[in-house]
Design a protein around this motif. Structure first.
Motif, PDB file in Angstrom:
ATOM      1  N   ARG A  61       0.833  -1.204   0.000  1.00 41.89           N
ATOM      2  CA  ARG A  61       0.000   0.000   0.000  1.00 41.89           C
ATOM      3  C   ARG A  61       0.865   1.250   0.000  1.00 41.89           C
ATOM      4  O   ARG A  61       1.910   1.308   0.637  1.00 41.89           O
ATOM      5  CB  ARG A  61      -0.898   0.015   1.232  1.00 41.89           C
ATOM      6  N   SER A  62       0.393   2.242  -0.736  1.00 40.25           N
ATOM      7  CA  SER A  62       0.967   3.571  -0.708  1.00 40.25           C
ATOM      8  C   SER A  62      -0.178   4.525  -0.421  1.00 40.25           C
ATOM      9  O   SER A  62      -1.034   4.748  -1.277  1.00 40.25           O
ATOM     10  CB  SER A  62       1.626   3.920  -2.054  1.00 40.25           C
ATOM     11  N   GLY A  63      -0.246   5.018   0.809  1.00 38.82           N
ATOM     12  CA  GLY A  63      -1.405   5.810   1.212  1.00 38.82           C
ATOM     13  C   GLY A  63      -2.644   4.929   1.245  1.00 38.82           C
ATOM     14  O   GLY A  63      -2.653   3.883   1.893  1.00 38.82           O
ATOM     15  N   ASP A  64      -3.663   5.316   0.505  1.00 36.99           N
ATOM     16  CA  ASP A  64      -4.895   4.526   0.491  1.00 36.99           C
ATOM     17  C   ASP A  64      -5.010   3.669  -0.762  1.00 36.99           C
ATOM     18  O   ASP A  64      -6.083   3.179  -1.088  1.00 36.99           O
ATOM     19  CB  ASP A  64      -6.118   5.448   0.604  1.00 36.99           C
ATOM     20  N   ARG A  65      -3.900   3.491  -1.484  1.00 31.71           N
ATOM     21  CA  ARG A  65      -3.925   2.707  -2.719  1.00 31.71           C
ATOM     22  C   ARG A  65      -3.031   1.491  -2.608  1.00 31.71           C
ATOM     23  O   ARG A  65      -1.952   1.540  -2.017  1.00 31.71           O
ATOM     24  CB  ARG A  65      -3.438   3.544  -3.913  1.00 31.71           C
ATOM     25  N   THR A  66      -3.481   0.376  -3.207  1.00 31.43           N
ATOM     26  CA  THR A  66      -2.617  -0.783  -3.376  1.00 31.43           C
ATOM     27  C   THR A  66      -1.909  -0.631  -4.708  1.00 31.43           C
ATOM     28  O   THR A  66      -2.555  -0.505  -5.756  1.00 31.43           O
ATOM     29  CB  THR A  66      -3.430  -2.088  -3.358  1.00 31.43           C
ATOM     30  N   VAL A  67      -0.581  -0.622  -4.691  1.00 25.63           N
ATOM     31  CA  VAL A  67       0.178  -0.335  -5.906  1.00 25.63           C
ATOM     32  C   VAL A  67       0.898  -1.561  -6.467  1.00 25.63           C
ATOM     33  O   VAL A  67       1.292  -1.567  -7.635  1.00 25.63           O
ATOM     34  CB  VAL A  67       1.195   0.796  -5.658  1.00 25.63           C
ATOM     35  N   ALA A  68       1.069  -2.594  -5.650  1.00 25.87           N
ATOM     36  CA  ALA A  68       1.788  -3.783  -6.111  1.00 25.87           C
ATOM     37  C   ALA A  68       1.608  -4.879  -5.055  1.00 25.87           C
ATOM     38  O   ALA A  68       0.835  -4.729  -4.106  1.00 25.87           O
ATOM     39  CB  ALA A  68       3.271  -3.475  -6.323  1.00 25.87           C
TER      40      ALA A  68
END
Length: 200
Positions: free
Chosen positions: A74-81
């Protein structure tokens, strides 16, 4: 209903944290989503990864063997990988980062599972012969995710992630008792055509 999220082995988590914290510790290049992410990256929602072996008819029962743990990054409120750790003879070690449609599909399937009336323990089940990855929803809190070999119960659910093999709908939950025979049929060798007798 909240899922029964399992706890990953501490060495598996440490290996992922080390890979996130030190780019030089990883041989391969980081996915673009990780390189461009703003702010700190954190591994969350650990899922044990099992590989299903032996579903081709052979007289032996199939088995699902634990091969690793996947963490959504997670990066902030997003799943990025996602980051995978693998089981080696020396214990848990970082394997690789990954991105692509399975990440988004995993999140969607987990949201589906949380909306169900039964409280499941989530896992990932891979069927390499079909290039298929499913969210395995184990029906029961008593499961031991550190077991090397296990099998889905007939009442467990499998949710194929997208992209799914042709003819199998992604994000449609299937009971194991219904889906496994279909997968077995897909992988069974074609029956040999009978030889025609030749007259002299």
């Amino acid at each position: 209903m909240p899922l029964l999220v399992p706890s990953a082995p501490a060495p598996a988590l440490r290996s992922v944290l080390a890979a996130l914290g030190s780019p030089t510790a990883v041989r391969e290049a980081r996915p673009a989503a990780l390189r461009t992410a703003q702010g700190p990256l954190s591994p969350e929602f650990p899922l044990p990864v099992h590989v299903l072996d032996g579903i081709i008819p052979s007289g032996r029962p199939p088995r699902a063997r634990l091969t690793g743990w996947r963490f959504l990054i997670r990066s902030g409120d997003r799943t990025v990988a996602a980051a995978d750790s693998m089981l080696t003879p020396d214990g848990w070690a970082f394997s690789h980062f990954c991105e692509g449609p399975y990440i988004t599909s995993s999140e969607r399937a987990l949201r589906q599972a949380e909306a169900m009336s039964t409280r499941y323990q989530p896992r990932l089940l891979s069927v390499p012969e079909l290039y298929m990855l499913t969210l395995w929803l184990h029906d029961g809190p008593e499961a031991h995710t550190d077991a090397a070999d296990t099998m889905p119960l007939p009442t467990d659910l499998l949710v194929p992630l997208a992209p799914a093999p042709p003819g199998i709908a992604s994000h449609r939950p299937h009971r194991v008792a219904d889906l496994l025979p279909l997968l077995t049929h897909r992988l069974a060798p074609p029956a040999a055509a009978p030889l025609l007798s030749q007259s002299a």
